[in-house]
Scaffold this motif. Structure first.
Motif, PDB file in Angstrom:
ATOM      1  N   ALA A   1       0.829  -1.204   0.000  1.00 14.08           N
ATOM      2  CA  ALA A   1       0.000   0.000   0.000  1.00 14.08           C
ATOM      3  C   ALA A   1       0.860   1.250   0.000  1.00 14.08           C
ATOM      4  CB  ALA A   1      -0.933  -0.009   1.221  1.00 14.08           C
ATOM      5  N   LEU A   2       1.965   1.214   0.765  1.00 15.55           N
ATOM      6  CA  LEU A   2       2.867   2.363   0.786  1.00 15.55           C
ATOM      7  C   LEU A   2       3.509   2.592  -0.571  1.00 15.55           C
ATOM      8  CD1 LEU A   2       4.680   1.933   4.227  1.00 15.55           C
ATOM      9  CD2 LEU A   2       3.176   3.791   3.550  1.00 15.55           C
ATOM     10  N   ILE A   3       3.909   1.462  -1.229  1.00 11.66           N
ATOM     11  CA  ILE A   3       4.529   1.588  -2.548  1.00 11.66           C
ATOM     12  C   ILE A   3       3.533   2.130  -3.556  1.00 11.66           C
ATOM     13  CG2 ILE A   3       5.532   0.270  -4.455  1.00 11.66           C
ATOM     14  CD1 ILE A   3       6.724  -1.600  -2.307  1.00 11.66           C
ATOM     15  N   ALA A   4       2.294   1.616  -3.502  1.00 16.99           N
ATOM     16  CA  ALA A   4       1.262   2.095  -4.426  1.00 16.99           C
ATOM     17  C   ALA A   4       0.980   3.584  -4.202  1.00 16.99           C
ATOM     18  CB  ALA A   4      -0.020   1.278  -4.244  1.00 16.99           C
ATOM     19  N   ALA A   5       0.947   3.987  -2.945  1.00 13.81           N
ATOM     20  CA  ALA A   5       0.695   5.395  -2.656  1.00 13.81           C
ATOM     21  C   ALA A   5       1.832   6.268  -3.180  1.00 13.81           C
ATOM     22  CB  ALA A   5       0.535   5.586  -1.152  1.00 13.81           C
ATOM     23  N   ALA A   6       3.082   5.768  -3.032  1.00  7.16           N
ATOM     24  CA  ALA A   6       4.223   6.534  -3.526  1.00  7.16           C
ATOM     25  C   ALA A   6       4.185   6.654  -5.034  1.00  7.16           C
ATOM     26  CB  ALA A   6       5.531   5.871  -3.076  1.00  7.16           C
ATOM     27  N   LEU A   7       3.849   5.563  -5.733  1.00  8.67           N
ATOM     28  CA  LEU A   7       3.731   5.613  -7.196  1.00  8.67           C
ATOM     29  C   LEU A   7       2.635   6.572  -7.622  1.00  8.67           C
ATOM     30  CD1 LEU A   7       4.209   1.819  -8.072  1.00  8.67           C
ATOM     31  CD2 LEU A   7       5.779   3.696  -8.576  1.00  8.67           C
ATOM     32  N   ALA A   8       1.545   6.553  -6.901  1.00  9.13           N
ATOM     33  CA  ALA A   8       0.436   7.451  -7.240  1.00  9.13           C
ATOM     34  C   ALA A   8       0.860   8.910  -7.094  1.00  9.13           C
ATOM     35  CB  ALA A   8      -0.774   7.144  -6.356  1.00  9.13           C
ATOM     36  N   ARG A   9       1.611   9.203  -6.018  1.00 13.47           N
ATOM     37  CA  ARG A   9       2.074  10.570  -5.827  1.00 13.47           C
ATOM     38  C   ARG A   9       3.035  10.984  -6.946  1.00 13.47           C
ATOM     39  NH1 ARG A   9       2.390   8.890  -0.425  1.00 13.47           N
ATOM     40  NH2 ARG A   9       4.665   8.618  -0.605  1.00 13.47           N
ATOM     41  N   ALA A  10       3.906  10.063  -7.366  1.00 11.70           N
ATOM     42  CA  ALA A  10       4.851  10.370  -8.439  1.00 11.70           C
ATOM     43  C   ALA A  10       4.122  10.630  -9.748  1.00 11.70           C
ATOM     44  CB  ALA A  10       5.857   9.228  -8.600  1.00 11.70           C
ATOM     45  N   GLN A  11       3.092   9.803 -10.040  1.00 17.19           N
ATOM     46  CA  GLN A  11       2.328  10.002 -11.274  1.00 17.19           C
ATOM     47  C   GLN A  11       1.585  11.333 -11.251  1.00 17.19           C
ATOM     48  OE1 GLN A  11       2.269   8.287 -14.013  1.00 17.19           O
ATOM     49  NE2 GLN A  11       3.556   6.550 -13.358  1.00 17.19           N
ATOM     50  N   ALA A  12       1.044  11.657 -10.082  1.00 21.45           N
ATOM     51  CA  ALA A  12       0.311  12.920  -9.964  1.00 21.45           C
ATOM     52  C   ALA A  12       1.251  14.112 -10.143  1.00 21.45           C
ATOM     53  CB  ALA A  12      -0.388  12.982  -8.610  1.00 21.45           C
ATOM     54  N   LYS A  13       2.436  13.974  -9.573  1.00 22.00           N
ATOM     55  CA  LYS A  13       3.411  15.060  -9.715  1.00 22.00           C
ATOM     56  C   LYS A  13       3.836  15.213 -11.162  1.00 22.00           C
ATOM     57  CE  LYS A  13       7.779  16.682  -7.796  1.00 22.00           C
ATOM     58  NZ  LYS A  13       8.896  16.391  -6.865  1.00 22.00           N
ATOM     59  N   LYS A  14       4.033  14.062 -11.846  1.00 21.69           N
ATOM     60  CA  LYS A  14       4.434  14.103 -13.245  1.00 21.69           C
ATOM     61  C   LYS A  14       3.341  14.702 -14.111  1.00 21.69           C
ATOM     62  CE  LYS A  14       6.180  11.133 -16.962  1.00 21.69           C
ATOM     63  NZ  LYS A  14       6.533   9.741 -17.340  1.00 21.69           N
ATOM     64  N   ALA A  15       2.115  14.310 -13.828  1.00 23.35           N
ATOM     65  CA  ALA A  15       0.998  14.830 -14.618  1.00 23.35           C
ATOM     66  C   ALA A  15       0.809  16.329 -14.401  1.00 23.35           C
ATOM     67  CB  ALA A  15      -0.283  14.078 -14.257  1.00 23.35           C
ATOM     68  N   GLY A  16       1.144  16.781 -13.197  1.00 22.52           N
ATOM     69  CA  GLY A  16       0.966  18.194 -12.902  1.00 22.52           C
ATOM     70  C   GLY A  16       2.114  19.093 -13.337  1.00 22.52           C
ATOM     71  N   THR A  17       3.155  18.457 -13.915  1.00 23.37           N
ATOM     72  CA  THR A  17       4.300  19.250 -14.347  1.00 23.37           C
ATOM     73  C   THR A  17       3.977  20.005 -15.623  1.00 23.37           C
ATOM     74  OG1 THR A  17       5.791  17.629 -13.385  1.00 23.37           O
ATOM     75  CG2 THR A  17       6.716  19.149 -15.003  1.00 23.37           C
ATOM     76  N   VAL A  18       4.186  21.286 -15.580  1.00 25.13           N
ATOM     77  CA  VAL A  18       3.903  22.127 -16.745  1.00 25.13           C
ATOM     78  C   VAL A  18       5.238  22.483 -17.415  1.00 25.13           C
ATOM     79  CG1 VAL A  18       2.927  24.306 -17.542  1.00 25.13           C
ATOM     80  CG2 VAL A  18       1.869  23.065 -15.630  1.00 25.13           C
ATOM     81  N   PRO A  19       5.384  22.186 -18.683  1.00 22.25           N
ATOM     82  CA  PRO A  19       6.641  22.547 -19.364  1.00 22.25           C
ATOM     83  C   PRO A  19       6.894  24.045 -19.285  1.00 22.25           C
ATOM     84  CG  PRO A  19       5.295  21.104 -20.727  1.00 22.25           C
ATOM     85  CD  PRO A  19       4.439  21.513 -19.584  1.00 22.25           C
ATOM     86  N   LYS A  20       8.174  24.399 -19.144  1.00 21.35           N
ATOM     87  CA  LYS A  20       8.555  25.806 -19.050  1.00 21.35           C
ATOM     88  C   LYS A  20       8.955  26.342 -20.417  1.00 21.35           C
ATOM     89  CE  LYS A  20      10.178  25.436 -14.279  1.00 21.35           C
ATOM     90  NZ  LYS A  20      11.313  25.625 -13.362  1.00 21.35           N
TER      91      LYS A  20
END
Length: 554
Positions: free
Chosen positions: A498-517
């Motif tokens: 569950a901890l690993i899944a939560a960490a992956l989810a946070r990484a995906q969310a961070k990646k999706a929220g990255t806006v190119p500069k």
């Protein structure tokens, strides 16, 4: 009633050679075309440069600031252009170059704005800082920063102040001539010392071979508004040493490893007192001093010399002669041989002694020590020079320290009386240098060891903190799952998943929220390049999803 005088052990009576240079008046040395000003002219840390190559500086301008407590500033001795900040030959026993600031003088000798200090209204600490920034250092040979010596410490009181006018070294007469001609200003400097140290007893010790200086100082003392005792002491080398002068005037000895202030006494050279008066009453930093030029020259005399003046300039002024075999900075007992005559005059330069084979014949070849103990009889520090020599020669530095090597003042009395002509002081200097080097290496090794141990400690601490953080998260997740209704108690493996899944989810969310500069207002060419890249990526994704030919065949 005359003061009772005491004797120090040992000492010698070498030929004085004072009359050669003390009969002529003081002459001001001319402004040289180039000044070379070392940043290390005092005990302690060298000054830090404040100027750059190409800067124009004025006379008296600070060009190097004090670095730390035991340090002093250095100043431009005249106006001109900074032409270099690099390693240059300097007058030092090692013969090694040191960092210097070279100034091409412009001939104007243009001063900075300067004026007197009201030392009575300044706080003592503030006044000492001003003196440090004015470059004050002892002119008797040790060049210890004067601001440090003028601090009485926690007691705020140093009962006895001794002004040293002994000048016991042969050939040197700059202090003698200074006392003859500038006695009033010397005692003005003494008044400032008295103010800072809180001294109640002021003694001026002058050897009995300087009657003109004694008379001038007596006359000046009569004009002062505080009591100054001018004391005539017997001429005996090294009676002008600080510890020997203390013993002669007071009968007290400075204990081994201690300072004179530990017994309530402070000692300053007459030249230092004069420089202090010029600094406080005129705002002049220490940029010049009296220098005796004597020995194998046509006109031995004393010059007022700007710091940074090449020594060959002064020898030329005094009249150089054929047959020179070497040049010492200082006298024949404690002087240092100069590597060349381009080295500059520094704050420690009291004498330039030109040698010849006639005045200073070469010493005979050194013979083995015969254990006659004449050196021990002559030693004013009451050491055993023959034992120190044996230990230094054998590199047994631990035993040398046990025999108080660092109490040696390097006066040269032992070498002077040695029938075997052994250069004993050279061996002591070698031993001291080796000990200092080893201590420096040891401190560096200890520091490296401490840094390594701290790095290991830090890594272990970070590892432990990380493990504790992960354990806390796992515990929190288990508690969360256990609190859910109708949920079975999760296993430790499920909690980790569950901890690993939560960490992956946070990484995906961070990646999706990255806006190119830097994507706004793109040029058409850049936009076309981006579209071509995206088209290639789409093509690659399409090909990746197509089955391989081997998979299509039955």
């Amino acid at each position: 009633m005359s003061r009772e005088l005491f004797k120090f052990k040992g000492g010698v009576h070498p030929p004085e050679h004072k009359t050669e240079s003390n009969a002529r008046p003081i002459h001001a040395a001319p402004l040289p075309r180039k000044l070379v000003i070392p940043l290390r002219q005092h005990i302690g840390n060298p000054a830090k440069p404040l100027v750059n190559v190409g800067d124009r500086v004025l006379k008296g301008q600070m060009i190097g600031e004090a670095d730390g407590t035991i340090s002093a500033a250095v100043h431009a001795s005249s106006s001109g252009i900074v032409t270099a900040i690099d390693l240059q030959p300097v007058p030092h026993i090692s013969g090694l170059p040191d960092l210097c600031i070279s100034i091409e003088t412009d001939g104007r000798d243009e001063w900075i704005e300067h004026g007197p200090l009201d030392y009575r209204t300044l706080a003592p600490a503030d006044l000492r800082i001003r003196l440090r920034d004015l470059g004050l250092a002892g002119l008797g040979g040790a060049v210890f920063p004067s601001a440090v010596k003028l601090d009485p410490g926690a007691t705020q009181h140093c009962p006895t102040l001794i002004i040293n006018g002994g000048e016991c070294e042969p050939w040197i007469t700059c202090d003698d001539v200074l006392m003859r001609t500038r006695a009033d200003e010397i005692l003005q400097g003494v008044a400032i010392m008295r103010h800072l140290l809180g001294s109640t007893e002021i003694l001026v010790g002058i050897e009995d071979n300087k009657p003109e200086a004694v008379a001038a100082m007596h006359a000046a003392a009569a004009r002062m508004d505080f009591a100054v005792e001018i004391v005539v002491v017997p001429a005996r080398y090294p009676g002008g040493g600080a510890k020997q002068m203390i013993q002669v005037l007071t009968g007290r000895e400075v204990p081994s490893g201690k300072l004179s202030t530990d017994i309530g006494i402070q000692v300053f050279n007459v030249g230092t007192a004069y420089a202090l008066a010029r600094a406080v009453h005129h705002g002049e930093p220490l940029i010049s001093r009296l220098v005796t030029v004597t020995g194998h020259v046509l006109r031995p005399q004393n010059f007022e010399v700007l710091i940074g003046t090449p020594m060959h300039t002064l020898i030329t002024l005094a009249g150089d002669r054929d047959g020179t075999t070497g040049v010492l900075m200082g006298g024949p007992m404690m002087g240092m041989p100069m590597p060349n005559l381009d080295v500059p005059v520094v704050k420690a330069t009291n004498c330039i002694l030109v040698q010849s084979a006639e005045l200073f014949p070469p010493l005979p070849k050194a013979l083995p020590c015969i254990r006659c103990t004449r050196c021990a009889d002559a030693c004013p520090a009451e050491l055993q020079p023959q034992e120190l020599f044996r230990f230094a020669k054998a590199a047994d530095f631990g035993r040398a320290q046990e025999y108080h090597l660092f109490d040696c003042i390097e006066c040269g009395c032992c070498s002077y009386v040695c029938p075997s002509h052994i250069p004993l002081v050279d061996f002591y200097r070698y031993a001291k240098g080796e000990i200092w080097t080893r201590e420096k290496d040891k401190r560096a090794a200890d520091l490296a060891r401490e840094r390594h141990a701290f790095r290991q400690f830090r890594q272990e601490r970070e590892k432990k903190e990380k493990a504790e953080k992960l354990a806390a998260k796992a515990q929190a997740k288990r508690a969360e799952l256990a609190a859910a209704p109708d949920a079975a108690a999760p296993s430790e493996a499920d909690a980790k998943k569950a901890l690993i899944a939560a960490a992956l989810a946070r990484a995906q969310a961070k990646k999706a929220g990255t806006v190119p500069k830097n994507t706004d207002h793109l040029s058409p060419g850049t936009q076309q390049e981006i579209e071509e890249i995206e088209a290639r990526r789409a093509k690659i994704r399409e090909l990746a999803h197509q089955p391989l030919e081997s998979e299509e065949k039955p």
